[in-house]
Write an enzyme that holds these catalytic residues in place. Sequence first.
Site, PDB file in Angstrom:
ATOM      1  N   ARG A 155     -37.175  27.016 -15.704  1.00 37.22           N
ATOM      2  CA  ARG A 155     -36.768  25.608 -15.690  1.00 37.22           C
ATOM      3  C   ARG A 155     -36.011  25.236 -14.421  1.00 37.22           C
ATOM      4  NH1 ARG A 155     -35.430  27.207 -21.539  1.00 37.22           N
ATOM      5  NH2 ARG A 155     -34.172  28.603 -20.284  1.00 37.22           N
ATOM      6  N   ILE A 156     -34.923  25.971 -14.108  1.00 34.81           N
ATOM      7  CA  ILE A 156     -34.075  25.564 -12.994  1.00 34.81           C
ATOM      8  C   ILE A 156     -34.780  25.798 -11.654  1.00 34.81           C
ATOM      9  CG2 ILE A 156     -31.866  25.942 -11.820  1.00 34.81           C
ATOM     10  CD1 ILE A 156     -30.697  26.729 -14.593  1.00 34.81           C
ATOM     11  N   THR A 177     -45.027  35.721 -14.274  1.00 31.89           N
ATOM     12  CA  THR A 177     -46.451  35.374 -14.224  1.00 31.89           C
ATOM     13  C   THR A 177     -46.605  34.097 -13.408  1.00 31.89           C
ATOM     14  OG1 THR A 177     -46.169  34.089 -16.254  1.00 31.89           O
ATOM     15  CG2 THR A 177     -47.006  36.336 -16.515  1.00 31.89           C
ATOM     16  N   THR A 234     -27.063  30.401  -7.479  1.00 35.06           N
ATOM     17  CA  THR A 234     -26.415  29.616  -8.537  1.00 35.06           C
ATOM     18  C   THR A 234     -26.738  30.229  -9.903  1.00 35.06           C
ATOM     19  OG1 THR A 234     -28.358  28.170  -8.624  1.00 35.06           O
ATOM     20  CG2 THR A 234     -26.480  27.397  -7.325  1.00 35.06           C
ATOM     21  N   ARG A 236     -26.668  34.228 -11.396  1.00 32.49           N
ATOM     22  CA  ARG A 236     -25.620  35.152 -11.849  1.00 32.49           C
ATOM     23  C   ARG A 236     -25.270  36.074 -10.687  1.00 32.49           C
ATOM     24  NH1 ARG A 236     -24.694  32.128 -15.246  1.00 32.49           N
ATOM     25  NH2 ARG A 236     -24.609  32.379 -17.507  1.00 32.49           N
ATOM     26  N   GLU A 265     -16.791  38.087 -11.565  1.00 36.50           N
ATOM     27  CA  GLU A 265     -15.982  36.872 -11.780  1.00 36.50           C
ATOM     28  C   GLU A 265     -14.837  37.138 -12.741  1.00 36.50           C
ATOM     29  OE1 GLU A 265     -18.423  33.478 -12.800  1.00 36.50           O
ATOM     30  OE2 GLU A 265     -19.889  34.053 -11.309  1.00 36.50           O
ATOM     31  N   HIS A 283     -18.289  28.649  -9.693  1.00 35.54           N
ATOM     32  CA  HIS A 283     -19.214  28.612 -10.837  1.00 35.54           C
ATOM     33  C   HIS A 283     -19.219  27.229 -11.505  1.00 35.54           C
ATOM     34  CE1 HIS A 283     -21.343  31.372 -13.961  1.00 35.54           C
ATOM     35  NE2 HIS A 283     -21.896  30.174 -13.931  1.00 35.54           N
ATOM     36  N   GLY A 285     -22.164  25.158 -11.489  1.00 30.77           N
ATOM     37  CA  GLY A 285     -23.563  24.698 -11.502  1.00 30.77           C
ATOM     38  C   GLY A 285     -23.843  23.571 -12.486  1.00 30.77           C
TER      39      GLY A 285
END
Length: 323
Positions: A155-156, A177, A234, A236, A265, A283, A285
Site C-alpha cells: 500500500r504505502i 510478486t 519511513t 522500520r 528507537e 517516527h 510517518g
Amino acid sequence: MFKVYVTRMIPEEGIELLKKYCEVEINPEDRPLKREELLEVIKDKDAVVTQLNEKVDAEFFHTAKNLKIVANYAVGFDNIDLKEATKRRIYVTNTPDVLTNATAELAWALLFTAARRVVEADKFTREGKFTGWAPNLFLGKAVTGKTLGVIGAERIGQAFAKMSKGFEMKILYTANTPKEEFEKETGAKYVDLETLLKESDFVSIHVPLTPHTRHLIGEKELKLMKKTAILINTARGPVVDEKALVNALKNKDIYAAGLDVYEKEPEITEELKTLDNVVILPHIGSATDEARRDMSVLVAQNIIDVIEGRTPRTLVNKDILEK
Ligand code: GLV
Ligand code: GLV
C-alpha cells in the site's frame, strides 16, 4: 461490561465511539507506561489498544486473562507475537489504509528535504549567515526525470510511487510478486534488489520488519548504490544496518539519507546527529491530524466488531479463523 484499555491518549473520535459500547480506560499520562504498569492495567481487560513500541508477547497475553483483541494503533505489528496471539485465540488488528498517504507523503518530504538540503539551509539562514544570493549556495540534487527505487510495493510503497507522477520519474520496484495493476498505472518495472540499488537515484524503503527484512540494507547494499543516491526510510529502522549507514554517509558512498525510523528507537546512533547529509525525524510517518483521527476510529471499529460478534475488519492473524 466489556473493558478496554488504551495505552496512550489517541484522538477523541475513536474514544467517543468506543464509549458507546464499552468501558474505556486511558493512560492519563503523556508518556509510555513502564512494563510493570502496563502489565498491571491490562489484567482485567477484554481489549487493549497498543502502540508500536509496546511488546505484546506471551507474558502480556498470560497477564491479560480476559483478552479478546489487541488493536495496534499502527499499520506495522512487529511488536506483537502473532503466533502466541493465535494460539490463545486473541485477535490482532492494525490500522492499514488510513495512514497510507500520510506515510507516503512523509517519505516525499524526506526525499525533498535531503535532495535540496532544506534542513542545512534553514539552519544557515536562522544563524544569520545569509548574505545574499550566491551561485554556489546549497546545491542539491534534481528530482524530476530521475529514477525512483521503491523497496516493497504494497500500500504505502505504491502510494509513494504514484505520487511521483508529476516528476516524470522512471520507477523500479521490488516486491514478493510483480504487481500488474501498479505497473499498468505507473509504468513501474519489477526488478531484483541489486538492480534497484544500482540504478536508482532515490531508494525508498516500504517493507514491514520481519526476520527476512532485518538488515536488508547493509554495507554491501549501500556500496551498490550510486554515490549520488539518496536513501529514505519511513518503514522500520532495523531494515537498515544503522552502523553501515553511518559509515556510508561519512564516506560519501551515498549522497544523503532521510530517516524517520531507527534501529533501536528511541535511541539514535549519536553520529547521525553530527552529519549534515542526513535528515532525522522522530517516527512521525502517520502523524497528520487526519490519519491519526482515522486510525483512532479504525481501532475502535475493530474492537466493536469483536463486541458484536463479527470478525474484526482489519484482522492481522487471519489464521485464527481456521482454528
Ligand atoms: C507506524 O510506524 C506504523 O506502523 O503505523
Ligand atoms: C503498509 O500499509 C503497506 O502495505 O505498505
